[in-house]
Write a protein that holds these residues in place. Structure first.
Motif, short mmCIF file in Angstrom:
data_model
loop_
_atom_site.label_atom_id
_atom_site.label_comp_id
_atom_site.label_asym_id
_atom_site.label_seq_id
_atom_site.Cartn_x
_atom_site.Cartn_y
_atom_site.Cartn_z
N VAL A 43 64.85 83.98 32.18
CA VAL A 43 64.47 83.23 33.48
C VAL A 43 63.16 83.90 33.81
O VAL A 43 63.04 85.14 33.88
CB VAL A 43 65.43 83.59 34.70
N VAL A 44 62.29 83.05 33.98
CA VAL A 44 60.94 83.44 34.62
C VAL A 44 60.52 83.01 35.85
O VAL A 44 61.05 81.87 36.20
CB VAL A 44 59.70 82.93 33.39
N GLN A 45 59.62 83.67 36.60
CA GLN A 45 59.27 83.20 37.98
C GLN A 45 58.49 82.02 38.01
O GLN A 45 58.54 81.17 38.53
CB GLN A 45 58.32 84.14 38.62
N ARG A 46 57.40 81.86 36.89
CA ARG A 46 56.45 80.65 36.91
C ARG A 46 56.09 80.44 35.70
O ARG A 46 56.10 81.36 34.89
CB ARG A 46 55.15 81.04 37.95
N THR A 47 55.83 79.16 35.17
CA THR A 47 55.23 78.90 33.92
C THR A 47 54.57 77.50 34.13
O THR A 47 54.63 76.83 35.25
CB THR A 47 56.37 78.70 33.03
N GLY A 48 53.65 77.10 33.27
CA GLY A 48 53.00 75.82 33.16
C GLY A 48 54.13 75.13 32.77
O GLY A 48 54.35 73.83 33.46
N SER A 49 54.75 75.03 31.74
CA SER A 49 56.00 74.12 31.16
C SER A 49 56.88 74.91 30.50
O SER A 49 56.52 75.52 29.39
CB SER A 49 55.09 73.26 30.41
N THR A 50 58.03 74.80 30.82
CA THR A 50 59.15 75.52 29.85
C THR A 50 59.35 74.96 28.70
O THR A 50 59.39 75.83 27.55
CB THR A 50 60.63 75.35 30.63
N ASN A 51 59.17 73.69 28.47
CA ASN A 51 59.10 73.07 27.10
C ASN A 51 57.98 73.54 26.02
O ASN A 51 58.26 74.03 25.19
CB ASN A 51 58.78 71.62 27.42
N THR A 52 56.62 73.67 26.76
CA THR A 52 55.71 74.24 25.90
C THR A 52 55.66 75.54 25.41
O THR A 52 55.76 76.11 24.54
CB THR A 52 54.23 74.00 26.82
N VAL A 68 67.57 79.48 25.86
CA VAL A 68 67.30 78.67 27.03
C VAL A 68 66.23 79.24 27.77
O VAL A 68 66.14 80.67 28.03
CB VAL A 68 68.64 78.57 28.23
N LEU A 69 65.24 78.47 28.22
CA LEU A 69 64.28 79.04 29.03
C LEU A 69 64.13 78.52 30.50
O LEU A 69 64.30 77.23 30.36
CB LEU A 69 62.83 79.06 28.59
N VAL A 70 64.45 79.15 31.58
CA VAL A 70 64.44 78.58 32.87
C VAL A 70 63.40 79.43 33.85
O VAL A 70 63.11 80.34 33.46
CB VAL A 70 65.76 79.08 33.55
N ALA A 71 62.68 78.46 34.61
CA ALA A 71 61.62 78.81 35.37
C ALA A 71 62.03 78.42 36.78
O ALA A 71 62.61 77.33 37.24
CB ALA A 71 60.35 78.19 34.95
N GLU A 72 61.44 79.39 37.54
CA GLU A 72 61.73 78.85 39.15
C GLU A 72 60.60 78.05 39.62
O GLU A 72 60.91 77.33 40.57
CB GLU A 72 61.34 80.36 40.15
N GLU A 73 59.44 78.11 38.84
CA GLU A 73 58.46 77.04 39.41
C GLU A 73 57.56 76.84 38.04
O GLU A 73 57.79 77.47 37.03
CB GLU A 73 57.29 78.01 40.17
N GLN A 74 57.24 75.41 38.10
CA GLN A 74 56.61 74.87 36.78
C GLN A 74 55.18 74.26 37.47
O GLN A 74 55.58 73.37 38.28
CB GLN A 74 57.42 73.96 36.47
N TRP A 85 52.58 67.06 36.29
CA TRP A 85 53.33 67.03 37.50
C TRP A 85 53.55 68.80 37.83
O TRP A 85 53.65 69.41 36.83
CB TRP A 85 54.54 66.39 37.76
N THR A 86 53.68 68.87 39.15
CA THR A 86 54.07 70.30 39.60
C THR A 86 55.16 70.53 40.29
O THR A 86 55.74 69.31 40.83
CB THR A 86 52.96 71.04 40.26
N ALA A 87 55.91 71.66 40.20
CA ALA A 87 57.18 71.75 41.30
C ALA A 87 57.11 73.14 41.84
O ALA A 87 57.01 73.94 41.10
CB ALA A 87 58.34 71.49 40.20
N PRO A 88 57.00 73.09 43.17
CA PRO A 88 57.25 74.44 43.68
C PRO A 88 58.41 75.11 43.54
O PRO A 88 59.35 74.83 43.02
CB PRO A 88 57.12 74.00 45.24
N ALA A 89 58.15 76.50 43.77
CA ALA A 89 59.32 77.46 43.40
C ALA A 89 60.72 76.98 43.99
O ALA A 89 60.72 76.47 45.23
CB ALA A 89 58.99 78.73 43.85
N ARG A 90 61.87 77.08 43.20
CA ARG A 90 63.11 76.70 43.73
C ARG A 90 63.41 75.21 44.30
O ARG A 90 64.02 75.10 45.24
CB ARG A 90 63.61 78.00 44.93
#
Length: 151
Positions: A43-52, A68-74, A85-90
């Motif tokens: 689990v990471v706080q922020r990423t550009g893209s979990t897929n990348t 599995v890579l999970v991000a709070e914000e992308q 696209w962007t998505a705010p934290a949580r």
């Protein structure tokens, strides 16, 4: 989430919907088993893209199937037609998983994202009682206060 300028990603009603931060240790404890599919959960706080990021781990470190890579914000997600696209934290579920489907011809791998969308929508609906829908091909929609939102 709809495409938006990263500058307004934190200043909208869908930012930080009040859920607590994800607990990576608890997720690993719950999901990673010696005989299971999931081999690691990060689990990471922020990423550009979990897929990348995860694709980079596969190339650089030959990440195992089930990582599995999970991000709070992308903040640099990509959708169909390379839409950003962007998505705010949580504000949603942002994760990618390494699958190496043995015995499945490469020309059939295109079905994986489609089947994943159906599986995730069904699982959330059945196990958590969440009102879900699928915007084809794999956008998960959930109902929040009577409004459909992309998760």
């Amino acid at each position: 989430m709809t495409p938006r300028d990263a500058s307004d990603a934190h200043d909208n009603r869908w930012s930080d919907l009040g859920r607590p931060p994800l607990n990576g240790t608890a997720l690993r404890r719950a999901l990673v088993r010696d005989d299971g599919l999931w081999t690691d959960v990060e689990v990471v706080q922020r990423t550009g893209s979990t897929n990348t990021d995860l694709a980079g781990l596969v190339v650089k470190e030959n990440a195992d199937e089930g990582v599995v890579l999970v991000a709070e914000e992308q903040n640099a997600g990509r959708g169909r037609l390379d839409r950003r696209w962007t998505a705010p934290a949580r504000s949603g579920l942002f994760f990618s998983v390494v699958f190496k489907p043995a015995g499945v011809p490469v020309e059939r791998w295109g079905w994986l994202p489609l089947l994943t969308g159906v599986a995730v929508a069904t699982a959330l609906s059945r196990t958590a009682g969440v009102d879900t829908a699928l915007k084809w091909p794999n956008d998960l929609l959930v109902s929040v206060d009577g409004e459909e939102r992309k998760a």
